[in-house]
Design a protein around this motif. Sequence first.
Motif, PDB file in Angstrom:
ATOM      1  N   SER A  87       0.836  -1.193   0.000  1.00  0.00           N
ATOM      2  CA  SER A  87       0.000   0.000   0.000  1.00  0.00           C
ATOM      3  C   SER A  87       0.873   1.246   0.000  1.00  0.00           C
ATOM      4  O   SER A  87       2.041   1.203   0.415  1.00  0.00           O
ATOM      5  N   ILE A  88       0.301   2.341  -0.482  1.00  0.00           N
ATOM      6  CA  ILE A  88       0.914   3.667  -0.366  1.00  0.00           C
ATOM      7  C   ILE A  88      -0.058   4.545   0.405  1.00  0.00           C
ATOM      8  O   ILE A  88      -1.237   4.642   0.041  1.00  0.00           O
ATOM      9  N   LEU A  89       0.411   5.145   1.473  1.00  0.00           N
ATOM     10  CA  LEU A  89      -0.441   5.961   2.344  1.00  0.00           C
ATOM     11  C   LEU A  89      -0.002   7.411   2.320  1.00  0.00           C
ATOM     12  O   LEU A  89       1.189   7.708   2.201  1.00  0.00           O
ATOM     13  N   GLY A  90      -0.983   8.307   2.448  1.00  0.00           N
ATOM     14  CA  GLY A  90      -0.699   9.741   2.428  1.00  0.00           C
ATOM     15  C   GLY A  90      -1.258  10.458   3.639  1.00  0.00           C
ATOM     16  O   GLY A  90      -1.605   9.839   4.655  1.00  0.00           O
ATOM     17  N   GLU A  91      -1.362  11.760   3.526  1.00  0.00           N
ATOM     18  CA  GLU A  91      -1.746  12.618   4.641  1.00  0.00           C
ATOM     19  C   GLU A  91      -3.081  12.197   5.255  1.00  0.00           C
ATOM     20  O   GLU A  91      -4.047  11.918   4.555  1.00  0.00           O
ATOM     21  N   GLY A  92      -3.097  12.103   6.591  1.00  0.00           N
ATOM     22  CA  GLY A  92      -4.303  11.747   7.321  1.00  0.00           C
ATOM     23  C   GLY A  92      -4.463  10.265   7.556  1.00  0.00           C
ATOM     24  O   GLY A  92      -5.274   9.856   8.395  1.00  0.00           O
ATOM     25  N   GLU A  93      -3.699   9.434   6.827  1.00  0.00           N
ATOM     26  CA  GLU A  93      -3.809   7.985   6.995  1.00  0.00           C
ATOM     27  C   GLU A  93      -2.845   7.505   8.074  1.00  0.00           C
ATOM     28  O   GLU A  93      -1.940   8.229   8.499  1.00  0.00           O
ATOM     29  N   PHE A  94      -3.038   6.284   8.522  1.00  0.00           N
ATOM     30  CA  PHE A  94      -2.255   5.796   9.654  1.00  0.00           C
ATOM     31  C   PHE A  94      -1.689   4.410   9.372  1.00  0.00           C
ATOM     32  O   PHE A  94      -2.133   3.694   8.479  1.00  0.00           O
ATOM     33  N   PHE A  95      -0.681   4.032  10.149  1.00  0.00           N
ATOM     34  CA  PHE A  95      -0.090   2.697  10.051  1.00  0.00           C
ATOM     35  C   PHE A  95       0.467   2.313  11.422  1.00  0.00           C
ATOM     36  O   PHE A  95       0.585   3.149  12.315  1.00  0.00           O
ATOM     37  N   GLY A  96       0.788   1.026  11.561  1.00  0.00           N
ATOM     38  CA  GLY A  96       1.277   0.524  12.843  1.00  0.00           C
ATOM     39  C   GLY A  96       0.186   0.029  13.763  1.00  0.00           C
ATOM     40  O   GLY A  96       0.455  -0.357  14.904  1.00  0.00           O
ATOM     41  N   GLU A  97      -1.055  -0.004  13.255  1.00  0.00           N
ATOM     42  CA  GLU A  97      -2.191  -0.343  14.117  1.00  0.00           C
ATOM     43  C   GLU A  97      -2.227  -1.820  14.504  1.00  0.00           C
ATOM     44  O   GLU A  97      -2.732  -2.174  15.570  1.00  0.00           O
ATOM     45  N   MET A  98      -1.667  -2.698  13.669  1.00  0.00           N
ATOM     46  CA  MET A  98      -1.709  -4.131  13.977  1.00  0.00           C
ATOM     47  C   MET A  98      -0.943  -4.438  15.267  1.00  0.00           C
ATOM     48  O   MET A  98      -1.474  -5.055  16.190  1.00  0.00           O
ATOM     49  N   SER A  99       0.290  -3.974  15.318  1.00  0.00           N
ATOM     50  CA  SER A  99       1.099  -4.207  16.521  1.00  0.00           C
ATOM     51  C   SER A  99       0.533  -3.460  17.716  1.00  0.00           C
ATOM     52  O   SER A  99       0.643  -3.913  18.860  1.00  0.00           O
ATOM     53  N   LEU A 100      -0.070  -2.324  17.426  1.00  0.00           N
ATOM     54  CA  LEU A 100      -0.656  -1.526  18.501  1.00  0.00           C
ATOM     55  C   LEU A 100      -1.776  -2.293  19.200  1.00  0.00           C
ATOM     56  O   LEU A 100      -1.904  -2.261  20.423  1.00  0.00           O
ATOM     57  N   LEU A 101      -2.573  -3.004  18.414  1.00  0.00           N
ATOM     58  CA  LEU A 101      -3.736  -3.695  18.970  1.00  0.00           C
ATOM     59  C   LEU A 101      -3.394  -5.035  19.595  1.00  0.00           C
ATOM     60  O   LEU A 101      -3.961  -5.391  20.621  1.00  0.00           O
ATOM     61  N   ASP A 102      -2.461  -5.796  18.962  1.00  0.00           N
ATOM     62  CA  ASP A 102      -2.199  -7.136  19.489  1.00  0.00           C
ATOM     63  C   ASP A 102      -0.868  -7.267  20.227  1.00  0.00           C
ATOM     64  O   ASP A 102      -0.579  -8.314  20.811  1.00  0.00           O
ATOM     65  N   GLY A 103      -0.047  -6.211  20.198  1.00  0.00           N
ATOM     66  CA  GLY A 103       1.215  -6.254  20.919  1.00  0.00           C
ATOM     67  C   GLY A 103       2.277  -7.124  20.282  1.00  0.00           C
ATOM     68  O   GLY A 103       3.353  -7.315  20.867  1.00  0.00           O
ATOM     69  N   GLU A 104       2.010  -7.640  19.065  1.00  0.00           N
ATOM     70  CA  GLU A 104       2.975  -8.494  18.375  1.00  0.00           C
ATOM     71  C   GLU A 104       3.952  -7.635  17.564  1.00  0.00           C
ATOM     72  O   GLU A 104       3.852  -6.416  17.525  1.00  0.00           O
ATOM     73  N   SER A 105       4.891  -8.300  16.885  1.00  0.00           N
ATOM     74  CA  SER A 105       5.881  -7.583  16.091  1.00  0.00           C
ATOM     75  C   SER A 105       5.243  -6.991  14.833  1.00  0.00           C
ATOM     76  O   SER A 105       4.136  -7.365  14.437  1.00  0.00           O
ATOM     77  N   ARG A 106       5.961  -6.060  14.210  1.00  0.00           N
ATOM     78  CA  ARG A 106       5.459  -5.398  13.006  1.00  0.00           C
ATOM     79  C   ARG A 106       5.284  -6.409  11.877  1.00  0.00           C
ATOM     80  O   ARG A 106       6.077  -7.334  11.723  1.00  0.00           O
ATOM     81  N   SER A 107       4.236  -6.221  11.068  1.00  0.00           N
ATOM     82  CA  SER A 107       3.935  -7.168   9.994  1.00  0.00           C
ATOM     83  C   SER A 107       4.498  -6.730   8.646  1.00  0.00           C
ATOM     84  O   SER A 107       4.414  -7.470   7.665  1.00  0.00           O
TER      85      SER A 107
END
Length: 223
Positions: A66-86
Amino acid sequence: MQNLPLFGELEESEQKEIWNHVITRSYTKSNIILFEEDQGDSLFIIKKGKVKITRLSEEGKEVILSILGEGEFFGEMSLLDGESRSANVIALSDCEVFILKRDNFLSIIKSTPQIAITLLEELAGRIRKSDQQIEYLSLADAENRVAMTILRIAEESGTFKMGKVTIEELPMQQDMANMSGTSRETISRMLSEFADKGYIERKGKKLVLLDYEKFKTDFSKRL
């Protein structure tokens, strides 16, 4: 903060409370913001710039998810489950991001359920896009893959007006190749063919889809 989709529907007092926990950080173009398999405890929200979300194939080739721009977010997977980055996250341009630590974000979700609803809606949308990407990468020929990649970029970052879609800054051809599972040479050839057929106009990094619905219909029906 009211311009960020994740927080836009909150009351001003709620936005101010969240702002008390936000850290701002800057990255220059090509900086690696996150590494796959790193331990993660933060949510990143893009204030300015663009990033690409990538993984490496078994052959060691970069695949752009994916390509993300202004206003979008990332890192939510690890934030929610506490696991390593995907996945890896790399700055496509100079970027400025807001960062929320996991403990703060989970506390905010408990007190402000609307954020959880918005987050779930966004995650559902990303899953649908991923399913669609898997479908056309497995079923489509090279021409269709490139066409679908252009449509995806148009939908994520294009400006729609009177049937046309303007993409002000098209990703580099190698990045488009990594998105579509083709080669840079194939991207270059397909862009020229689409222009010759009257589907697009190009000027530098700017691309205009002259008839979005026709382009979408002509290539979607081939799947």
